[in-house]
Write a protein that holds these residues in place. Structure first.
Motif, mmCIF file in Angstrom:
data_model
loop_
_atom_site.group_PDB
_atom_site.id
_atom_site.type_symbol
_atom_site.label_atom_id
_atom_site.label_comp_id
_atom_site.label_asym_id
_atom_site.label_seq_id
_atom_site.Cartn_x
_atom_site.Cartn_y
_atom_site.Cartn_z
ATOM 1 N N VAL A 43 -46.233 -77.362 -57.225
ATOM 2 C CA VAL A 43 -45.430 -78.575 -57.252
ATOM 3 C C VAL A 43 -44.571 -78.646 -56.000
ATOM 4 C CG1 VAL A 43 -43.698 -79.844 -58.585
ATOM 5 C CG2 VAL A 43 -45.253 -78.298 -59.765
ATOM 6 N N LYS A 44 -44.375 -79.853 -55.510
ATOM 7 C CA LYS A 44 -43.347 -80.115 -54.495
ATOM 8 C C LYS A 44 -42.269 -80.924 -55.201
ATOM 9 C CE LYS A 44 -46.104 -80.085 -50.304
ATOM 10 N NZ LYS A 44 -46.185 -80.626 -48.965
ATOM 11 N N TYR A 45 -41.011 -80.599 -54.914
ATOM 12 C CA TYR A 45 -39.944 -81.339 -55.592
ATOM 13 C C TYR A 45 -38.671 -81.396 -54.764
ATOM 14 C CZ TYR A 45 -37.472 -77.028 -56.720
ATOM 15 O OH TYR A 45 -36.781 -75.847 -56.634
ATOM 16 N N ILE A 56 -44.339 -75.368 -51.465
ATOM 17 C CA ILE A 56 -44.918 -75.329 -52.806
ATOM 18 C C ILE A 56 -44.074 -74.442 -53.722
ATOM 19 C CG2 ILE A 56 -46.923 -74.577 -54.173
ATOM 20 C CD1 ILE A 56 -47.473 -77.090 -52.528
ATOM 21 N N TYR A 57 -43.750 -74.983 -54.863
ATOM 22 C CA TYR A 57 -43.099 -74.223 -55.939
ATOM 23 C C TYR A 57 -44.183 -73.963 -56.970
ATOM 24 C CZ TYR A 57 -40.183 -73.607 -60.162
ATOM 25 O OH TYR A 57 -39.607 -73.152 -61.320
ATOM 26 N N GLN A 58 -44.494 -72.700 -57.211
ATOM 27 C CA GLN A 58 -45.512 -72.358 -58.198
ATOM 28 C C GLN A 58 -44.810 -71.943 -59.484
ATOM 29 O OE1 GLN A 58 -48.456 -68.941 -57.840
ATOM 30 N NE2 GLN A 58 -49.750 -70.745 -57.451
ATOM 31 N N THR A 59 -45.192 -72.590 -60.588
ATOM 32 C CA THR A 59 -44.506 -72.370 -61.856
ATOM 33 C C THR A 59 -45.417 -72.679 -63.025
ATOM 34 O OG1 THR A 59 -42.475 -72.858 -63.079
ATOM 35 C CG2 THR A 59 -43.561 -74.718 -62.003
ATOM 36 N N GLN A 60 -44.957 -72.312 -64.188
ATOM 37 C CA GLN A 60 -45.554 -72.751 -65.438
ATOM 38 C C GLN A 60 -44.533 -73.685 -66.082
ATOM 39 O OE1 GLN A 60 -46.169 -68.595 -66.680
ATOM 40 N NE2 GLN A 60 -48.255 -69.226 -67.204
ATOM 41 N N HIS A 72 -37.767 -85.818 -57.747
ATOM 42 C CA HIS A 72 -38.919 -86.452 -57.106
ATOM 43 C C HIS A 72 -39.975 -85.362 -57.060
ATOM 44 C CE1 HIS A 72 -36.188 -89.694 -56.116
ATOM 45 N NE2 HIS A 72 -35.339 -88.763 -55.707
ATOM 46 N N LEU A 73 -41.084 -85.579 -57.772
ATOM 47 C CA LEU A 73 -42.094 -84.542 -57.963
ATOM 48 C C LEU A 73 -43.472 -84.989 -57.490
ATOM 49 C CD1 LEU A 73 -41.267 -83.866 -61.725
ATOM 50 C CD2 LEU A 73 -40.740 -82.319 -59.871
ATOM 51 N N LYS A 81 -28.012 -83.819 -53.219
ATOM 52 C CA LYS A 81 -29.178 -82.956 -53.400
ATOM 53 C C LYS A 81 -28.710 -81.567 -53.824
ATOM 54 C CE LYS A 81 -31.793 -85.666 -50.100
ATOM 55 N NZ LYS A 81 -30.991 -86.826 -50.390
ATOM 56 N N PHE A 82 -29.346 -81.008 -54.849
ATOM 57 C CA PHE A 82 -28.942 -79.687 -55.325
ATOM 58 C C PHE A 82 -30.062 -78.658 -55.213
ATOM 59 C CE2 PHE A 82 -30.453 -81.881 -59.112
ATOM 60 C CZ PHE A 82 -31.331 -80.953 -59.651
ATOM 61 N N ASP A 83 -31.318 -79.088 -55.055
ATOM 62 C CA ASP A 83 -32.408 -78.134 -54.972
ATOM 63 C C ASP A 83 -33.643 -78.815 -54.402
ATOM 64 O OD1 ASP A 83 -33.717 -75.703 -55.192
ATOM 65 O OD2 ASP A 83 -34.001 -75.811 -57.349
ATOM 66 N N SER A 84 -34.495 -77.994 -53.796
ATOM 67 C CA SER A 84 -35.719 -78.524 -53.204
ATOM 68 C C SER A 84 -36.721 -77.396 -53.044
ATOM 69 C CB SER A 84 -35.399 -79.125 -51.827
ATOM 70 O OG SER A 84 -36.573 -79.388 -51.114
ATOM 71 N N SER A 85 -37.982 -77.710 -53.263
ATOM 72 C CA SER A 85 -39.017 -76.703 -53.015
ATOM 73 C C SER A 85 -39.112 -76.414 -51.523
ATOM 74 C CB SER A 85 -40.365 -77.185 -53.548
ATOM 75 O OG SER A 85 -40.783 -78.370 -52.900
ATOM 76 N N PHE A 86 -38.649 -77.313 -50.707
ATOM 77 C CA PHE A 86 -38.728 -77.137 -49.258
ATOM 78 C C PHE A 86 -37.786 -76.041 -48.760
ATOM 79 C CE2 PHE A 86 -40.103 -81.385 -50.272
ATOM 80 C CZ PHE A 86 -41.305 -81.464 -49.590
ATOM 81 N N SER A 87 -36.812 -75.665 -49.584
ATOM 82 C CA SER A 87 -35.874 -74.622 -49.174
ATOM 83 C C SER A 87 -36.225 -73.264 -49.771
ATOM 84 C CB SER A 87 -34.454 -75.009 -49.597
ATOM 85 O OG SER A 87 -34.377 -75.108 -51.001
ATOM 86 N N LEU A 88 -37.365 -73.166 -50.452
ATOM 87 C CA LEU A 88 -37.702 -71.922 -51.140
ATOM 88 C C LEU A 88 -38.218 -70.826 -50.221
ATOM 89 C CD1 LEU A 88 -39.434 -73.249 -54.375
ATOM 90 C CD2 LEU A 88 -37.164 -72.284 -54.151
#
Length: 187
Positions: free
Chosen positions: A96-98, A121-125, A174-175, A107-114
């Protein structure tokens, strides 16, 4: 008699301590009453938004695993182009991208800052996330891009999270569901 008096004094001394248990939610309710109201009004306003043709902008989604949780979703892509793609189950592994923000746009979080290498990419279940994020992912087909509005009771509730997400915060995500790398079958 002295034992009874001593016991009575001990019980009396403990009453104020016992009455404080559970006070955190009550104090947060009072301290964040205006913020809670703003967040609830934001959700109601989004739920009432209409497209020029009169259809709803956001779809209210109630997951089948909890009737107490709901989210609002707005698709940004032509869903007929993704309808034959997979939809993740709660234990599927998803890419997921978010981008997450509060109702005021902070803004409090983003996959772009991981990651440092630029992979966003944020990989999750789905089930490993807050209930609203879980509900959103399990409504999306691979390739879908959405805005998901997650009311506070499907997010971090009356306690918030860290210093950025205050109690009673509605979250806006935004996903984009990029892929399902491990599709689980229902057991």
């Amino acid at each position: 008699m002295k034992k009874l008096t001593l016991l009575s004094l001990c019980v009396s001394a403990m009453l104020p301590l016992v009455s404080c248990l559970g006070d955190d939610d009550d104090s947060n309710e009072k301290r964040y009453a205006d913020w809670k109201k703003q967040n609830e009004e934001f959700v109601e306003k989004k739920l009432a938004e209409r497209n020029p043709d009169g259809t709803e902008v956001y779809t209210k989604i109630v997951p089948d695993w909890s009737t107490k949780v709901y989210i609002l979703m707005k698709w940004h892509n032509d869903r007929s182009l993704t309808e034959k793609e997979l939809v993740p189950l709660e234990n599927s592994t998803c890419n997921v991208k978010y981008l997450g923000e509060l109702i005021d746009g902070e803004k409090f979080d983003s996959s772009f800052s991981l990651t440092e290498n630029g992979d966003s990419i944020y990989q999750t279940q789905p089930y490993k996330n807050i209930p609203g994020f879980w509900a959103a992912l399990t409504q999306m087909h691979v390739g879908d891009s959405v805005t998901a509005i997650i009311p506070w009771n499907a997010a971090y509730g009356s306690t918030g999270s860290g210093s950025t997400i205050k109690p009673f915060s509605t979250l806006v995500f935004h996903l984009k569901l990029k892929a399902i790398t491990n599709y689980q079958t229902p057991s």
